[in-house]
Design a protein around this motif. Structure first.
Motif, PDB file in Angstrom:
ATOM      1  N   VAL A 132      29.405  44.792  35.160  1.00 25.06           N
ATOM      2  CA  VAL A 132      28.618  44.840  36.393  1.00 25.06           C
ATOM      3  C   VAL A 132      29.521  44.519  37.587  1.00 25.06           C
ATOM      4  O   VAL A 132      30.451  43.723  37.476  1.00 25.06           O
ATOM      5  N   ALA A 133      29.241  45.126  38.712  1.00 26.71           N
ATOM      6  CA  ALA A 133      29.972  44.856  39.958  1.00 26.71           C
ATOM      7  C   ALA A 133      31.478  45.075  39.788  1.00 26.71           C
ATOM      8  O   ALA A 133      32.301  44.269  40.229  1.00 26.71           O
ATOM      9  N   VAL A 134      31.839  46.188  39.191  1.00 22.71           N
ATOM     10  CA  VAL A 134      33.251  46.489  38.921  1.00 22.71           C
ATOM     11  C   VAL A 134      34.045  46.617  40.220  1.00 22.71           C
ATOM     12  O   VAL A 134      35.194  46.147  40.316  1.00 22.71           O
ATOM     13  N   THR A 135      33.465  47.245  41.220  1.00 20.80           N
ATOM     14  CA  THR A 135      34.168  47.408  42.500  1.00 20.80           C
ATOM     15  C   THR A 135      34.484  46.064  43.142  1.00 20.80           C
ATOM     16  O   THR A 135      35.597  45.837  43.639  1.00 20.80           O
ATOM     17  N   GLU A 136      33.504  45.156  43.100  1.00 19.77           N
ATOM     18  CA  GLU A 136      33.704  43.825  43.694  1.00 19.77           C
ATOM     19  C   GLU A 136      34.721  43.013  42.902  1.00 19.77           C
ATOM     20  O   GLU A 136      35.515  42.259  43.486  1.00 19.77           O
ATOM     21  N   HIS A 137      34.708  43.153  41.580  1.00 20.89           N
ATOM     22  CA  HIS A 137      35.724  42.480  40.761  1.00 20.89           C
ATOM     23  C   HIS A 137      37.132  42.949  41.177  1.00 20.89           C
ATOM     24  O   HIS A 137      38.041  42.134  41.364  1.00 20.89           O
ATOM     25  N   SER A 138      37.297  44.262  41.292  1.00 21.46           N
ATOM     26  CA  SER A 138      38.611  44.812  41.629  1.00 21.46           C
ATOM     27  C   SER A 138      39.080  44.346  43.004  1.00 21.46           C
ATOM     28  O   SER A 138      40.257  44.011  43.198  1.00 21.46           O
ATOM     29  N   ALA A 139      38.161  44.313  43.964  1.00 23.54           N
ATOM     30  CA  ALA A 139      38.530  43.879  45.317  1.00 23.54           C
ATOM     31  C   ALA A 139      38.976  42.430  45.323  1.00 23.54           C
ATOM     32  O   ALA A 139      39.953  42.063  45.999  1.00 23.54           O
ATOM     33  N   MET A 140      38.283  41.578  44.573  1.00 20.43           N
ATOM     34  CA  MET A 140      38.656  40.171  44.501  1.00 20.43           C
ATOM     35  C   MET A 140      40.025  39.994  43.842  1.00 20.43           C
ATOM     36  O   MET A 140      40.855  39.187  44.288  1.00 20.43           O
ATOM     37  N   HIS A 141      40.273  40.766  42.784  1.00 21.36           N
ATOM     38  CA  HIS A 141      41.515  40.606  42.032  1.00 21.36           C
ATOM     39  C   HIS A 141      42.746  41.080  42.797  1.00 21.36           C
ATOM     40  O   HIS A 141      43.869  40.756  42.407  1.00 21.36           O
ATOM     41  N   ARG A 142      42.545  41.804  43.882  1.00 25.96           N
ATOM     42  CA  ARG A 142      43.694  42.225  44.694  1.00 25.96           C
ATOM     43  C   ARG A 142      44.178  41.124  45.625  1.00 25.96           C
ATOM     44  O   ARG A 142      45.250  41.236  46.228  1.00 25.96           O
ATOM     45  N   GLU A 143      43.396  40.054  45.752  1.00 24.84           N
ATOM     46  CA  GLU A 143      43.739  38.969  46.673  1.00 24.84           C
ATOM     47  C   GLU A 143      44.321  37.769  45.920  1.00 24.84           C
ATOM     48  O   GLU A 143      44.034  37.562  44.752  1.00 24.84           O
ATOM     49  N   ALA A 144      45.125  36.996  46.599  1.00 20.14           N
ATOM     50  CA  ALA A 144      45.723  35.798  45.994  1.00 20.14           C
ATOM     51  C   ALA A 144      44.631  34.772  45.700  1.00 20.14           C
ATOM     52  O   ALA A 144      43.844  34.416  46.587  1.00 20.14           O
ATOM     53  N   THR A 145      44.595  34.299  44.485  1.00 19.16           N
ATOM     54  CA  THR A 145      43.588  33.325  44.090  1.00 19.16           C
ATOM     55  C   THR A 145      43.670  32.083  44.977  1.00 19.16           C
ATOM     56  O   THR A 145      44.744  31.521  45.177  1.00 19.16           O
ATOM     57  N   GLY A 146      42.511  31.680  45.495  1.00 16.10           N
ATOM     58  CA  GLY A 146      42.471  30.512  46.356  1.00 16.10           C
ATOM     59  C   GLY A 146      42.596  30.818  47.836  1.00 16.10           C
ATOM     60  O   GLY A 146      42.328  29.945  48.668  1.00 16.10           O
ATOM     61  N   SER A 147      43.005  32.036  48.194  1.00 15.00           N
ATOM     62  CA  SER A 147      43.124  32.395  49.601  1.00 15.00           C
ATOM     63  C   SER A 147      41.734  32.571  50.216  1.00 15.00           C
ATOM     64  O   SER A 147      40.740  32.737  49.509  1.00 15.00           O
ATOM     65  N   LEU A 148      41.664  32.536  51.543  1.00 13.28           N
ATOM     66  CA  LEU A 148      40.380  32.707  52.213  1.00 13.28           C
ATOM     67  C   LEU A 148      39.772  34.076  51.913  1.00 13.28           C
ATOM     68  O   LEU A 148      38.555  34.205  51.731  1.00 13.28           O
ATOM     69  N   THR A 149      40.628  35.089  51.853  1.00 18.66           N
ATOM     70  CA  THR A 149      40.124  36.432  51.536  1.00 18.66           C
ATOM     71  C   THR A 149      39.594  36.493  50.115  1.00 18.66           C
ATOM     72  O   THR A 149      38.552  37.106  49.851  1.00 18.66           O
ATOM     73  N   HIS A 150      40.297  35.856  49.208  1.00 15.21           N
ATOM     74  CA  HIS A 150      39.837  35.809  47.817  1.00 15.21           C
ATOM     75  C   HIS A 150      38.487  35.098  47.734  1.00 15.21           C
ATOM     76  O   HIS A 150      37.573  35.558  47.023  1.00 15.21           O
ATOM     77  N   GLN A 151      38.342  33.996  48.447  1.00 18.82           N
ATOM     78  CA  GLN A 151      37.066  33.273  48.426  1.00 18.82           C
ATOM     79  C   GLN A 151      35.930  34.140  48.962  1.00 18.82           C
ATOM     80  O   GLN A 151      34.811  34.114  48.435  1.00 18.82           O
ATOM     81  N   ARG A 152      36.221  34.902  49.998  1.00 20.80           N
ATOM     82  CA  ARG A 152      35.200  35.793  50.565  1.00 20.80           C
ATOM     83  C   ARG A 152      34.837  36.892  49.557  1.00 20.80           C
ATOM     84  O   ARG A 152      33.658  37.209  49.380  1.00 20.80           O
ATOM     85  N   ARG A 153      35.840  37.456  48.920  1.00 27.51           N
ATOM     86  CA  ARG A 153      35.588  38.496  47.915  1.00 27.51           C
ATOM     87  C   ARG A 153      34.818  37.927  46.710  1.00 27.51           C
ATOM     88  O   ARG A 153      33.966  38.606  46.137  1.00 27.51           O
ATOM     89  N   TYR A 154      35.096  36.686  46.373  1.00 25.69           N
ATOM     90  CA  TYR A 154      34.383  36.045  45.263  1.00 25.69           C
ATOM     91  C   TYR A 154      32.902  35.885  45.617  1.00 25.69           C
ATOM     92  O   TYR A 154      32.018  36.160  44.790  1.00 25.69           O
ATOM     93  N   ALA A 155      32.626  35.479  46.839  1.00 20.94           N
ATOM     94  CA  ALA A 155      31.238  35.347  47.272  1.00 20.94           C
ATOM     95  C   ALA A 155      30.536  36.705  47.277  1.00 20.94           C
ATOM     96  O   ALA A 155      29.360  36.813  46.892  1.00 20.94           O
TER      97      ALA A 155
END
Length: 276
Positions: A140-163
């Motif tokens: 589920v939510a494959v597109t959102e998973h991929s977008a999050m995984h392109r960002e550095a874990t713990g970064s502000l962008t990663h946190q936004r993508r995780y949300a």
């Protein structure tokens, strides 16, 4: 059945949203779903409260009614916990507290198991290791998973993508074309992966939260038989320690993209006596 277990919150966290409950016949492992900062859950209690109550209810159900189907026990436990906060919380909120579930019961002639959402059970059988894992959440939510995984874990962008990922997952929670998890809907129990194997055919078993399976399914450092042997040889704490070492070696998730740098981790090893 001899049971050994360990559970540990993610480094830096004071709250463990996993929970374990066990007797020498029944083992319960719950992995509470994390809530990104800023998202509402419709409940004043929170995930840790939910998993603690659900674990207690499950153990009581399966101890008081040892012949009860695991799916029935889980449905009853979900209903019982829902009744505890129906008057104070919004039970139909799509982001309400929820948990993945793994159950194992040693009966007279069988070993019964249940997996719901992203927990894993390993059964050591004569033909090899049987892996019971529910991967519907990952579909589920494959597109959102991929977008999050392109960002550095713990970064502000990663946190936004995780949300954003969690927000999209909520749309599919406990839906026919989505995934199923323990929350406030008892019917979710009947969508679990459940079954039984003959008692004499099982030598060892393991129950794992997804924070304790990373060495295999996320990092690819070892295979399932090696993980089970590590649990048996060195114990659940050693598995968690090795997982932490791997996580710390890749803090930004460049080698192993993931939603969280560290996760709560729980592992249970069950050994079965030959004379049972």
């Amino acid at each position: 059945m001899h049971v050994a277990f360990a559970t540990q919150p993610a480094p830096g966290s004071t709250v463990n949203e996993d929970a374990i409950a066990a007797t020498d016949r029944v083992v319960v492992l719950l992995d509470g779903a994390s809530i990104p900062q800023g998202l509402e859950i419709g409940c004043r209690h929170g995930t840790a409260w939910y998993v603690a109550r659900l674990g207690t209810e499950l153990l009581e159900q399966l101890t008081d009614q040892p012949d009860q189907l695991l799916t029935d026990a889980l449905a009853s436990a979900i209903q019982a916990v829902a009744s505890l906060h129906a008057d104070t919380c919004q039970l139909d909120h799509p982001g309400g507290p929820s948990a993945a579930v793994a159950l194992l019961r040693e009966a007279d002639q069988t070993v019964d198991y249940l997996v719901l959402a992203d927990t894993t059970i390993l059964l050591d059988e004569p033909a090899g290791i049987q892996v019971i894992s529910d991967d519907r959440l990952a579909q589920v939510a494959v597109t959102e998973h991929s977008a999050m995984h392109r960002e550095a874990t713990g970064s502000l962008t990663h946190q936004r993508r995780y949300a954003e990922l969690v927000t999209e997952l909520r749309r599919h929670r406990n839906q026919a074309e989505g995934y199923w998890v323990a929350s406030s809907t008892p019917d979710a129990a009947y969508h679990a992966l459940a079954g039984s194997v003959p008692r004499p055919e099982v030598r060892r078993a393991a129950l794992l939260s997804d924070g304790a399976t990373r060495l295999v399914d996320r990092f690819g450092i070892m295979a399932w038989p090696h993980l089970l042997d590590l649990l048996d040889r060195e114990g659940p704490c050693a598995l968690i320690m090795q997982t932490r070492e791997a996580e710390s070696a890749d803090p930004e998730g460049r080698r192993w993209p993931r939603s969280k740098r560290h996760d709560d981790a729980s592992a249970i090893l069950c050994r079965f006596r030959c004379d049972s």
